[in-house]
Design a protein around this motif. Structure first.
Motif: not given
Length: 287
Positions: A51-52, A56-64
């Motif tokens: 995902l990173r 790369p700009d995906m917010p951490a909360a969205r990635r989780d």
């Protein structure tokens, strides 16, 4: 450890799960995979790294959230594959859309081979199950598991959806080609890293991709149809989508079109693709 020991433990677990109704079994499988297997097996890091790389700009909360939803989808799909009767019923209930379905009817009437191409997205066997149930002769390709006990069990389960099944390798390829030349339909997945594959674009990164589906379509004048079993919001039912057939040009152009098709689906339903795979692996032919 003997190959038999983990298999016995696995069968004990699946035996308990099989005592539950299908819907509960599938939901529980998703929960166990997301909450237990993913962290213990180190899969979370692999999903996060992918995902990173792509977002790369995906917010951490969205990635989780994507990691959690992706994990649940994989767990549900695993239980569905081991529950062929329930999956077949869901496949029959799945509405069919897309111009590829009408093109397939015409190809079948003409005795023309068909190659259905999907990815590890939603539940790909919804397509195979639903197409077989509607009168198509569909053969599938599978990769043998390393553990012989697991492999025999897995093969029994996926064979319950339909046959023939062709093991990846020279012998299986020969069987598949004969089946295709007789006017059969073959279902294939093309979204895993292939060491000797063609460096093509997938999700904005170079991904080594097998050209075999397109090459066979050209060689045997087969209809090449991107298709997807897309999981609905309830987590249990599906839509069966058959996109327009890929025009015959060159194997590279056709395979890139297949990548583009899957990429669009992933961007639309990000948590339905198997981010757990090592899809890019450096992105060069020497990787």
């Amino acid at each position: 450890m003997s190959a038999l020991v983990p298999y016995v433990l696995f069968r004990a677990l699946t035996g308990l799960l099989n005592l539950l109704p299908y819907e509960i079994r599938v939901r529980l499988g998703g929960w166990v995979f997301a909450r237990v297997i993913v962290p213990l097996a180190g899969y979370r890091r692999r999903i996060e790294d992918n995902l990173r790389l792509i977002f790369p700009d995906m917010p951490a909360a969205r990635r989780d959230q994507v990691i959690a939803d992706t994990s649940r989808n994989i767990g549900r799909m695993a239980i569905e594959l081991l529950s062929p009767a329930g999956l077949r019923a869901r496949a029959l209930d799945a509405p069919i859309t897309g111009p590829g379905w009408e093109a397939m009817q015409q190809a079948r009437a003409e005795g023309r081979p068909i190659i259905l191409v999907s990815g590890h997205f939603g539940n790909y066997d919804v397509i195979r199950a639903g197409t077989i149930a509607r009168g198509f002769r569909v053969g599938g390709i599978y990769r043998a598991l390393n553990n012989p006990y697991f492999n025999a069990y897995y093969l029994r389960k996926i064979s319950a959806i339909g046959a023939p099944l062709f093991e990846r390798g020279r012998r299986g390829l020969g069987q598949m080609v004969r089946f295709l030349r007789e006017g059969g339909t073959v279902a294939m997945l093309i979204d895993q890293h292939m060491h000797r594959g063609e460096p093509l674009d997938f999700m904005g990164q170079t991904a080594l991709t097998a050209l075999s589906a397109a090459e066979m379509a050209l060689k045997y004048d087969a209809l090449l149809v991107p298709c997807y079993g897309i999981r609905r919001a309830d987590g249990l039912s599906f839509d069966a989508v058959f996109e327009a057939p890929i025009p015959h040009t060159t194997a590279v152009q056709m395979t890139q079109a297949l990548n583009d098709s899957l990429q669009a689906r992933v961007r639309q339903d990000i948590d339905q693709w198997f981010w757990i795979h090592r899809r890019w692996k450096g992105g060069t032919p020497d990787a």
